[in-house]
Each structure stands twice: as structure tokens, then as C-alpha cells.
Scaffold this motif. Sequence first.
Motif, short mmCIF file in Angstrom:
data_model
loop_
_atom_site.label_atom_id
_atom_site.label_comp_id
_atom_site.label_asym_id
_atom_site.label_seq_id
_atom_site.Cartn_x
_atom_site.Cartn_y
_atom_site.Cartn_z
N GLY A 5 -11.57 3.03 21.43
CA GLY A 5 -11.74 3.98 22.51
C GLY A 5 -10.82 3.64 23.65
N ALA A 6 -11.16 4.14 24.82
CA ALA A 6 -10.37 3.86 26.01
C ALA A 6 -11.28 3.81 27.21
N ILE A 7 -11.10 2.81 28.04
CA ILE A 7 -11.85 2.66 29.27
C ILE A 7 -11.08 3.33 30.39
N ARG A 8 -11.75 4.19 31.14
CA ARG A 8 -11.09 4.86 32.26
C ARG A 8 -11.09 3.95 33.47
N SER A 9 -9.98 3.85 34.13
CA SER A 9 -9.90 3.07 35.37
C SER A 9 -9.22 3.91 36.43
N PRO A 25 -8.23 10.03 42.24
CA PRO A 25 -6.98 9.72 41.54
C PRO A 25 -7.10 10.06 40.06
N THR A 26 -5.99 10.36 39.44
CA THR A 26 -5.98 10.60 38.00
C THR A 26 -6.29 9.28 37.28
N PRO A 27 -7.32 9.25 36.41
CA PRO A 27 -7.69 8.00 35.77
C PRO A 27 -6.63 7.52 34.78
N SER A 28 -6.42 6.22 34.73
CA SER A 28 -5.57 5.64 33.70
C SER A 28 -6.49 5.09 32.62
N LEU A 29 -5.99 5.01 31.42
CA LEU A 29 -6.80 4.60 30.28
C LEU A 29 -6.42 3.21 29.83
N ILE A 30 -7.42 2.42 29.44
CA ILE A 30 -7.20 1.09 28.89
C ILE A 30 -7.72 1.13 27.45
N PRO A 31 -6.84 1.33 26.48
CA PRO A 31 -7.29 1.45 25.08
C PRO A 31 -7.85 0.13 24.55
N TYR A 32 -8.82 0.23 23.66
CA TYR A 32 -9.42 -0.95 23.06
C TYR A 32 -9.90 -0.65 21.66
N GLN A 33 -10.15 -1.70 20.89
CA GLN A 33 -10.70 -1.60 19.54
C GLN A 33 -11.89 -2.54 19.44
N ILE A 34 -12.99 -2.06 18.89
CA ILE A 34 -14.14 -2.93 18.66
C ILE A 34 -13.86 -3.77 17.41
N LEU A 35 -13.83 -5.08 17.58
CA LEU A 35 -13.59 -5.98 16.45
C LEU A 35 -14.88 -6.38 15.77
N SER A 36 -15.94 -6.57 16.55
CA SER A 36 -17.17 -7.12 15.99
C SER A 36 -18.34 -6.82 16.92
#
Length: 240
Positions: A5-9, A25-36
Motif C-alpha cells: 500500500g501507500a502511507i499518505r503524508s 497540501p497535496t499528500p505525498s505517498l510512502i509506498p510499502y509492502q507487508i512482509l510478515s
Amino acid sequence: MKGGGAIRSGGGGGGGLMRTRLRLPTPSLIPYQILSWQPRALYFPQFATAEQCENVVKTAKARLRPSTLALRKGESEETTKGIRTSSGTFLSAEEDPTGALAEIETKIAKATMMPRSHGEPFNVLRYEIGQKYASHYDAFDPAQYGPQKSQRVASFLLYLTDVEEGGETMFPYENGDNMNIGYDYEQCIGLKVKPRKGDGLLFYSLMLNGTIDPTSLHGSCPVVKGEKWVATKWIRDKTL
């Protein structure tokens, strides 16, 4: 189920009219993957830029000393020799003239939704060929380490270099595996995360009830070829 997913900041939701009125402000995204899920671990690709990583390595290199351990009752430097063989240094964002650590620290706070004031200074580490860190917990069991004023809730590892071979971060007890095999804390088994320059790894040391998650046991596999640099941010349950 593992996923991503992506965390909005930097901003929130809401309709266009509300956004206009509040000048969000326009949110920037911090993409991530769930490993476990056991342990709870997330992977953040391209979390930091190559320039930021190189600046941190350059700043830390002149300050490196042999890495040390928090000792449990009855342990000494002699009896724990060989458990952690890297070299490293502690660096706060204020000690980094390049500003890279301040930028990274701010982004970690957004990704974890935990304030910067709860983070310890960065522990910047270098692992050369053959160097490792045997499996351990980042949280401190009061029965072994004595009473704790605060506890480490989570750890964020930022990989500052690629590693040609070896140097993976490993979780031998993922999903409860290997817990009944007489694991000796030395073997490089279980879930393994290969270091990639600029990528981040977040995992939680505590369960939701505040007890230590037994599956958060982790270590650093020996470097076989190349050199590994990593910056670790330990995050606590109270302001430091």
C-alpha cells in the motif's frame, strides 16, 4: 495476508471544496509492502535517496567504533564476544551537517505515525566481510535487563548500501517457525531481507498488549561479499 500500500503524508482527505478552503497540501505517498504479520514487518522501497544514503555514510565513517551490546544480568564483554562484530556510531540529526538524517527522521515519523521525539539517535553500522549480529531482541526484558523507564516499540532499518552477497536481516521465528528446534541464535534462517540501498524495513518488537513479541527475534547474517551499511532508528513508547 501479505500485501502492500501507500502511507499518505503531508495532507488529509476531504472533498475539493474543503481542500480549497483549508488550503491542505497535496499528500505525498510512502509506498510499502507487508512482509510478515508475525512479526509485524513492513518494507519501504526507495525510502531514501542515494545522495542521502551516501551523506550518512560519509558523516558516520570518521566516528566508527566497535559495536557494543546492552548486557544482561551476569553477562560481560568477554562472555558476549563474537555476538555483534560490526563497527558503528550513534548520530543524532543535529550532528549531521548534510541534513540527510533530519530529512530521513521526518519521513520515518510520517511512515510510522510516531513522533520524532520518541526516537533514539540513529545507530549507523558497518558490516565488513564475515561480520554479523547474532539473533536478538531490540526490546529489553526487565527480567533480564532490570526495570525499564521506557521500552523499544519498533525499529526502522534504513539500508545505506547494496550488499553483493550475504548481510540479510533475518527473522528466524517468523510465523512461530523454528521455535522448538533448539535454535542456537547463530544460524541464518527464516525470513530474510536483502539490503538494498535506500530501502527501509520497519518491524515491531512489542505485541499490542505491551509484551515482547517472541517472533521479533532478528539478526544480521554474515556479509559474504561487499560491505553493508545500515542506519537503525529505535522508537520508544515514551518521549526521550
